[in-house]
Design an enzyme around this catalytic site. Structure first.
Site, short mmCIF file in Angstrom:
data_model
loop_
_atom_site.label_atom_id
_atom_site.label_comp_id
_atom_site.label_asym_id
_atom_site.label_seq_id
_atom_site.Cartn_x
_atom_site.Cartn_y
_atom_site.Cartn_z
CB THR A 94 -0.92 0.05 1.21
OG1 THR A 94 -1.79 -1.22 1.08
CG2 THR A 94 -2.01 1.17 1.25
CE LYS B 86 -6.57 -1.80 -1.40
NZ LYS B 86 -7.69 -1.96 -0.14
CE LYS C 151 -5.90 2.02 2.01
NZ LYS C 151 -7.47 1.46 2.14
CE LYS D 232 -10.90 -4.58 3.64
NZ LYS D 232 -10.93 -3.11 4.14
CB CYS E 232 -6.55 -7.62 6.28
SG CYS E 232 -4.84 -6.75 5.69
#
Length: 329
Positions: free
Chosen positions: A125, A148, A150, A246, A274
């Site tokens: 991330t 990923k 954000k 999740k 998660c």
């Protein structure tokens, strides 16, 4: 022998701040459940999430409310009606799976009827920052197979562009964490295609996603905060192309397996995600990850110190815990 249940609050400091559209996290606060029976011990972890009205105190209270039933021998199936979906039930359910494996002499994978978890690609991330800082963060993990990103509403085009420029070969998931609106989602479709984004995760608030019915996105949209349990699938299938499973939302591995199977039966893509957590949360999720198109289980990567013998990241590939950690003998 009788079964005993214990629950405690554990805190894991992060090695660096984890910044998303909702705020900044500097530690992972989790509830750890221990179930003991016949000299065997099963463990489970849940991460209470304020987005869903959860806290450490509320989770501990939920677990305490079912203590008598659990110690009297309630089954996993009975647990599904004794507790609501969420982090507290996740911790108890996963502890039950672990204990069942140890008492039966069969791993969780064997109990499910699936192969043992293996090395798999799992997203790393890049959290919200300036475009330049996000580009630098992406450059450090540019060889990872999946990243990923954000974002929020503050220059997401520049942020995603900076990550793509720094990591030209990685698959990208863009995650606004419900911070966008319909107009922004529609306006950014051409950019998402141009930057070769593979998945857009929960761009709008779950309570404002009805307009997605009838909308055909250029990049698949994944339900996260809108997706909790298998009963949500009919609505999700009208609005999304992928579902993020999740365990802290489903309330454990038992319900997560049901949600994953329901998603597949409707032709939806599957993602495993998660919370920021320890490896004790990730080990059960690996049984969903092996079924998934996208895997995002880097929660422990952010910890200053994880539980011993847990999962390991090697350049964007996750290795399962050592034998005996959770669900294995």
């Amino acid at each position: 022998m009788p079964r005993t249940l214990r629950a405690q609050h554990d805190r894991f400091a992060l090695s660096r701040p984890f910044r998303i559209s909702r705020g900044v996290k500097t530690a992972a606060d989790v509830v750890t459940v221990t179930l003991e029976q016949d000299g065997m011990r099963g463990l489970g972890e849940g991460v209470p999430y304020p987005r869903y009205g959860e806290s450490i105190d509320s989770a501990m209270a939920e677990i305490d409310a079912v203590r008598d039933a659990m110690e009297a021998g309630a089954s996993r199936e009975e647990l599904q009606s004794l507790m609501e979906p969420g982090a507290a039930r996740n911790a108890v359910d996963c502890a039950m799976w672990d204990l069942e494996a140890r008492l039966s002499g069969r791993s969780v994978a064997e109990l499910i009827g699936n192969p043992e978890p293996q090395r798999l690609a799992s997203a790393l991330t890049v959290v919200i920052d300036s475009p330049a800082a996000m580009g630098a963060a992406a450059r450090a993990i540019a060889d990872a197979p999946l990243i990923k990103v954000k974002v929020d509403t503050n220059s997401p085009d520049e942020q995603i562009g900076a990550v793509r420029a720094a990591a030209p070969n990685a698959r990208l998931i863009v995650d606004p964490n419900e911070s966008w609106d319909e107009g922004l989602v529609r306006a950014l479709q051409p950019l998402l295609v141009a930057l070769r984004v593979d998945l857009l995760e929960q761009p709008v608030p779950s309570e404002k996603d009805e307009w997605l019915e009838g909308f055909t996105p250029d990049v698949p949209i994944c339900a996260d905060e809108s997706a909790h349990v298998a009963g949500d699938i009919d609505q999700l299938a009208r609005r999304y192309q992928v579902v993020n499973v999740k365990l802290d939302k489903t309330g454990g591995l038992t319900a997560a397996l049901s949600l994953a199977q329901a998603a597949r039966s409707c032709g939806l893509g599957l993602m495993t995600g998660c919370m920021v957590s320890s490896s004790l949360s990730i080990a059960p999720a690996l049984h969903i990850a092996r079924m998934s198109d996208f895997v995002d289980l880097d929660g422990p990567v952010w910890l200053r110190e994880d539980r011993p013998d847990g999962v390991r990241d090697e350049g964007g590939y996750m290795l399962p815990p050592v034998q005996g950690f959770w669900g294995t003998l």
